[in-house]
Scaffold this motif. Sequence first.
Motif, PDB file in Angstrom:
ATOM      1  N   UNK A  42     -81.342  92.378  80.123  1.00  0.00           N
ATOM      2  CA  UNK A  42     -82.362  91.535  79.505  1.00  0.00           C
ATOM      3  C   UNK A  42     -83.778  92.058  79.705  1.00  0.00           C
ATOM      4  N   UNK A  43     -84.016  92.716  80.808  1.00  0.00           N
ATOM      5  CA  UNK A  43     -85.381  93.160  81.118  1.00  0.00           C
ATOM      6  C   UNK A  43     -85.554  94.656  80.866  1.00  0.00           C
ATOM      7  N   UNK A  44     -84.886  95.458  81.652  1.00  0.00           N
ATOM      8  CA  UNK A  44     -85.097  96.908  81.584  1.00  0.00           C
ATOM      9  C   UNK A  44     -84.642  97.497  80.247  1.00  0.00           C
ATOM     10  N   UNK A  45     -83.399  97.251  79.869  1.00  0.00           N
ATOM     11  CA  UNK A  45     -82.879  97.846  78.646  1.00  0.00           C
ATOM     12  C   UNK A  45     -83.639  97.361  77.423  1.00  0.00           C
ATOM     13  N   UNK A  46     -83.814  96.054  77.290  1.00  0.00           N
ATOM     14  CA  UNK A  46     -84.501  95.521  76.114  1.00  0.00           C
ATOM     15  C   UNK A  46     -85.949  95.991  76.040  1.00  0.00           C
ATOM     16  N   UNK A  47     -86.628  96.067  77.179  1.00  0.00           N
ATOM     17  CA  UNK A  47     -88.020  96.530  77.168  1.00  0.00           C
ATOM     18  C   UNK A  47     -88.096  97.996  76.735  1.00  0.00           C
ATOM     19  N   UNK A  48     -87.270  98.848  77.325  1.00  0.00           N
ATOM     20  CA  UNK A  48     -87.349 100.270  76.978  1.00  0.00           C
ATOM     21  C   UNK A  48     -86.843 100.531  75.559  1.00  0.00           C
ATOM     22  N   UNK A  49     -85.945  99.707  75.070  1.00  0.00           N
ATOM     23  CA  UNK A  49     -85.486  99.841  73.683  1.00  0.00           C
ATOM     24  C   UNK A  49     -86.611  99.521  72.704  1.00  0.00           C
ATOM     25  N   UNK A  50     -87.369  98.473  73.010  1.00  0.00           N
ATOM     26  CA  UNK A  50     -88.426  98.024  72.110  1.00  0.00           C
ATOM     27  C   UNK A  50     -89.760  98.725  72.338  1.00  0.00           C
ATOM     28  N   UNK A  51     -89.947  99.353  73.482  1.00  0.00           N
ATOM     29  CA  UNK A  51     -91.206 100.020  73.827  1.00  0.00           C
ATOM     30  C   UNK A  51     -90.916 101.447  74.296  1.00  0.00           C
ATOM     31  N   UNK A  52     -90.624 102.295  73.357  1.00  0.00           N
ATOM     32  CA  UNK A  52     -90.299 103.686  73.663  1.00  0.00           C
ATOM     33  C   UNK A  52     -91.527 104.350  74.278  1.00  0.00           C
ATOM     34  N   UNK A  53     -91.345 105.013  75.422  1.00  0.00           N
ATOM     35  CA  UNK A  53     -92.489 105.678  76.046  1.00  0.00           C
ATOM     36  C   UNK A  53     -93.132 106.687  75.085  1.00  0.00           C
ATOM     37  N   UNK A  54     -94.446 106.674  75.071  1.00  0.00           N
ATOM     38  CA  UNK A  54     -95.190 107.532  74.164  1.00  0.00           C
ATOM     39  C   UNK A  54     -96.470 107.997  74.840  1.00  0.00           C
ATOM     40  N   UNK A  55     -96.920 109.203  74.535  1.00  0.00           N
ATOM     41  CA  UNK A  55     -98.201 109.656  75.094  1.00  0.00           C
ATOM     42  C   UNK A  55     -99.368 108.764  74.674  1.00  0.00           C
ATOM     43  N   UNK A  56     -99.217 108.031  73.581  1.00  0.00           N
ATOM     44  CA  UNK A  56    -100.283 107.151  73.107  1.00  0.00           C
ATOM     45  C   UNK A  56    -100.552 105.998  74.084  1.00  0.00           C
ATOM     46  N   UNK A  57     -99.597 105.704  74.949  1.00  0.00           N
ATOM     47  CA  UNK A  57     -99.761 104.616  75.921  1.00  0.00           C
ATOM     48  C   UNK A  57    -100.658 105.014  77.089  1.00  0.00           C
ATOM     49  N   UNK A  58    -100.918 106.306  77.236  1.00  0.00           N
ATOM     50  CA  UNK A  58    -101.655 106.821  78.380  1.00  0.00           C
ATOM     51  C   UNK A  58    -103.057 107.247  77.956  1.00  0.00           C
ATOM     52  N   UNK A  59    -104.025 106.957  78.814  1.00  0.00           N
ATOM     53  CA  UNK A  59    -105.399 107.371  78.555  1.00  0.00           C
ATOM     54  C   UNK A  59    -105.806 108.404  79.601  1.00  0.00           C
TER      55      UNK A  59
END
Length: 109
Positions: A42-59
């Motif tokens: 419910x937490x880890x899998x669903x979050x990473x499925x919906x929020x794929x890590x991307x360089x755009x997330x980092x400043x």
Amino acid sequence: MAALSELLSTMTLGQLLPHPLSHMLELAPELTASELVQVLRDCLWNYTRDHVPSPALFTCDSSGLHWRDPSTCKPPSTYTDTLRLIIQKNISKLGHLYPIMFLNLEKDN
């Protein structure tokens, strides 16, 4: 459990999990097998499925390091409700983690 610990450590170190999901490493050893499956699904899998890590997330900061801004990556409650309920159900042994994981989120909302 060792593989899960390594996975959570790597994801936390790489800033791939937002607060409070980044504290799941501290929580995992205290959970039953069914609770652990619920949190992972419910937490880890669903979050990473919906929020794929991307360089755009980092400043990039002034020193040239790339960091994820915690103020912009607060997960919606759909990704944290299961975690919150399990901690509340086990408040006697997990209560010390609740303020670390959830009280700062509530202040920011």
